[in-house]
Design a protein around this motif. Structure first.
Motif, PDB file in Angstrom:
ATOM      1  N   GLU A  79    -100.043  14.987  13.067  1.00 54.53           N
ATOM      2  CA  GLU A  79     -99.898  13.923  12.070  1.00 54.53           C
ATOM      3  C   GLU A  79    -101.271  13.346  11.729  1.00 54.53           C
ATOM      4  OE1 GLU A  79     -97.015  12.962  10.533  1.00 54.53           O
ATOM      5  OE2 GLU A  79     -96.191  14.708  11.566  1.00 54.53           O
ATOM      6  N   PRO A  80    -101.451  12.895  10.496  1.00 50.41           N
ATOM      7  CA  PRO A  80    -102.734  12.261  10.130  1.00 50.41           C
ATOM      8  C   PRO A  80    -103.022  11.065  11.041  1.00 50.41           C
ATOM      9  CG  PRO A  80    -101.367  12.603   8.185  1.00 50.41           C
ATOM     10  CD  PRO A  80    -100.510  12.930   9.381  1.00 50.41           C
ATOM     11  N   THR A  81    -104.294  10.803  11.255  1.00 49.78           N
ATOM     12  CA  THR A  81    -104.674   9.682  12.116  1.00 49.78           C
ATOM     13  C   THR A  81    -104.474   8.348  11.418  1.00 49.78           C
ATOM     14  OG1 THR A  81    -106.953   9.967  11.382  1.00 49.78           O
ATOM     15  CG2 THR A  81    -106.350  10.983  13.473  1.00 49.78           C
ATOM     16  N   TYR A  82    -104.391   8.365  10.105  1.00 48.00           N
ATOM     17  CA  TYR A  82    -104.184   7.141   9.332  1.00 48.00           C
ATOM     18  C   TYR A  82    -102.803   7.189   8.694  1.00 48.00           C
ATOM     19  CZ  TYR A  82    -104.663   3.585   5.700  1.00 48.00           C
ATOM     20  OH  TYR A  82    -104.470   2.499   4.896  1.00 48.00           O
ATOM     21  N   VAL A  83    -102.080   6.085   8.790  1.00 46.46           N
ATOM     22  CA  VAL A  83    -100.768   5.972   8.171  1.00 46.46           C
ATOM     23  C   VAL A  83    -100.802   4.786   7.213  1.00 46.46           C
ATOM     24  CG1 VAL A  83     -98.313   5.573   8.563  1.00 46.46           C
ATOM     25  CG2 VAL A  83     -99.624   6.944  10.191  1.00 46.46           C
ATOM     26  N   CYS A  84    -100.577   5.056   5.963  1.00 50.65           N
ATOM     27  CA  CYS A  84    -100.548   4.002   4.950  1.00 50.65           C
ATOM     28  C   CYS A  84     -99.172   3.336   4.967  1.00 50.65           C
ATOM     29  CB  CYS A  84    -100.828   4.594   3.564  1.00 50.65           C
ATOM     30  SG  CYS A  84    -100.737   3.358   2.257  1.00 50.65           S
ATOM     31  N   THR A  85     -99.159   2.024   5.106  1.00 46.97           N
ATOM     32  CA  THR A  85     -97.897   1.278   5.106  1.00 46.97           C
ATOM     33  C   THR A  85     -97.707   0.476   3.819  1.00 46.97           C
ATOM     34  OG1 THR A  85     -98.893  -0.616   6.220  1.00 46.97           O
ATOM     35  CG2 THR A  85     -97.907   1.103   7.626  1.00 46.97           C
ATOM     36  N   GLU A  86     -98.532   0.767   2.822  1.00 52.20           N
ATOM     37  CA  GLU A  86     -98.474   0.071   1.528  1.00 52.20           C
ATOM     38  C   GLU A  86     -98.552  -1.439   1.690  1.00 52.20           C
ATOM     39  OE1 GLU A  86     -98.974   0.695  -1.495  1.00 52.20           O
ATOM     40  OE2 GLU A  86     -98.880   2.879  -1.453  1.00 52.20           O
ATOM     41  N   ALA A 107    -106.506   4.104   1.397  1.00 51.59           N
ATOM     42  CA  ALA A 107    -105.748   5.276   1.840  1.00 51.59           C
ATOM     43  C   ALA A 107    -106.461   6.566   1.444  1.00 51.59           C
ATOM     44  CB  ALA A 107    -104.338   5.243   1.259  1.00 51.59           C
ATOM     45  N   PHE A 111    -107.579   9.219   4.204  1.00 49.69           N
ATOM     46  CA  PHE A 111    -107.020  10.574   4.156  1.00 49.69           C
ATOM     47  C   PHE A 111    -108.135  11.612   4.041  1.00 49.69           C
ATOM     48  CE2 PHE A 111    -102.951   8.687   2.127  1.00 49.69           C
ATOM     49  CZ  PHE A 111    -102.389   8.457   3.368  1.00 49.69           C
ATOM     50  N   ASP A 114    -109.839  11.978   7.397  1.00 47.23           N
ATOM     51  CA  ASP A 114    -109.008  12.750   8.321  1.00 47.23           C
ATOM     52  C   ASP A 114    -109.111  14.242   8.012  1.00 47.23           C
ATOM     53  OD1 ASP A 114    -106.871  12.641  10.491  1.00 47.23           O
ATOM     54  OD2 ASP A 114    -105.836  13.776   8.923  1.00 47.23           O
TER      55      ASP A 114
END
Length: 151
Positions: A79-86, A107, A111, A114
């Protein structure tokens, strides 16, 4: 991930299976902790567990065919190390969903970072790391590691 990478490099120093307890002792880490790392490597088919009195772990293929990214993803997932939660859609100045059809600058930056990180890790093999680790010392450290593991 650090221990898993060190173990993969160390396993290049001997053709014989190396017990998890011996690897843990070499690296000064908990055998329980390292066992979890080795299980993740085994599930990803990067190492194989050999059972029996002379059992332990061996690499499943040539160190040149295992990348640092393979090890990282085996331990930490893909999974990407960054997760966008908006987050821009929350709070008193929230943007409406229809204004957020594309990822924001934060983001996009994360991305891209990453992707660059993973691309860099995919370019380095365990064989490359073995060579680089060896270059860090004034002696043939990998031979010494192999001797210690077999002692």
């Amino acid at each position: 991930m650090e221990s898993a990478l060190h173990c993969c490099v160390v396993l290049t120093s001997t053709a014989e299976p190396v017990p998890a307890t011996r690897l843990a002792e070499l690296h000064g880490v908990s055998a329980t902790y390292l066992a979890k790392q080795l299980q993740a490597l085994s599930r990803a088919d990067l190492v194989h567990s050999v059972q029996g009195k002379s059992g332990g772990y061996v690499l499943t293929r040539s160190p040149a065919k295992i990348t640092v990214l393979d090890v990282v993803e085996a331990v930490d997932g893909s999974e990407p190390t960054y997760v966008c939660t908006e987050i821009r859609q929350r709070g008193p100045l929230a943007a409406p969903p229809e204004a957020c059809t594309a990822p924001c600058a934060i983001a996009r930056t994360m991305f891209a970072a990453d992707r660059a990180w993973r691309a860099a890790l995919a370019e380095v093999s365990i064989a490359d790391l073995r060579r680089m680790v060896g270059d860090d010392y004034d002696m043939d450290v990998m031979s010494e590691v192999g001797k210690w593991l077999r002692s």
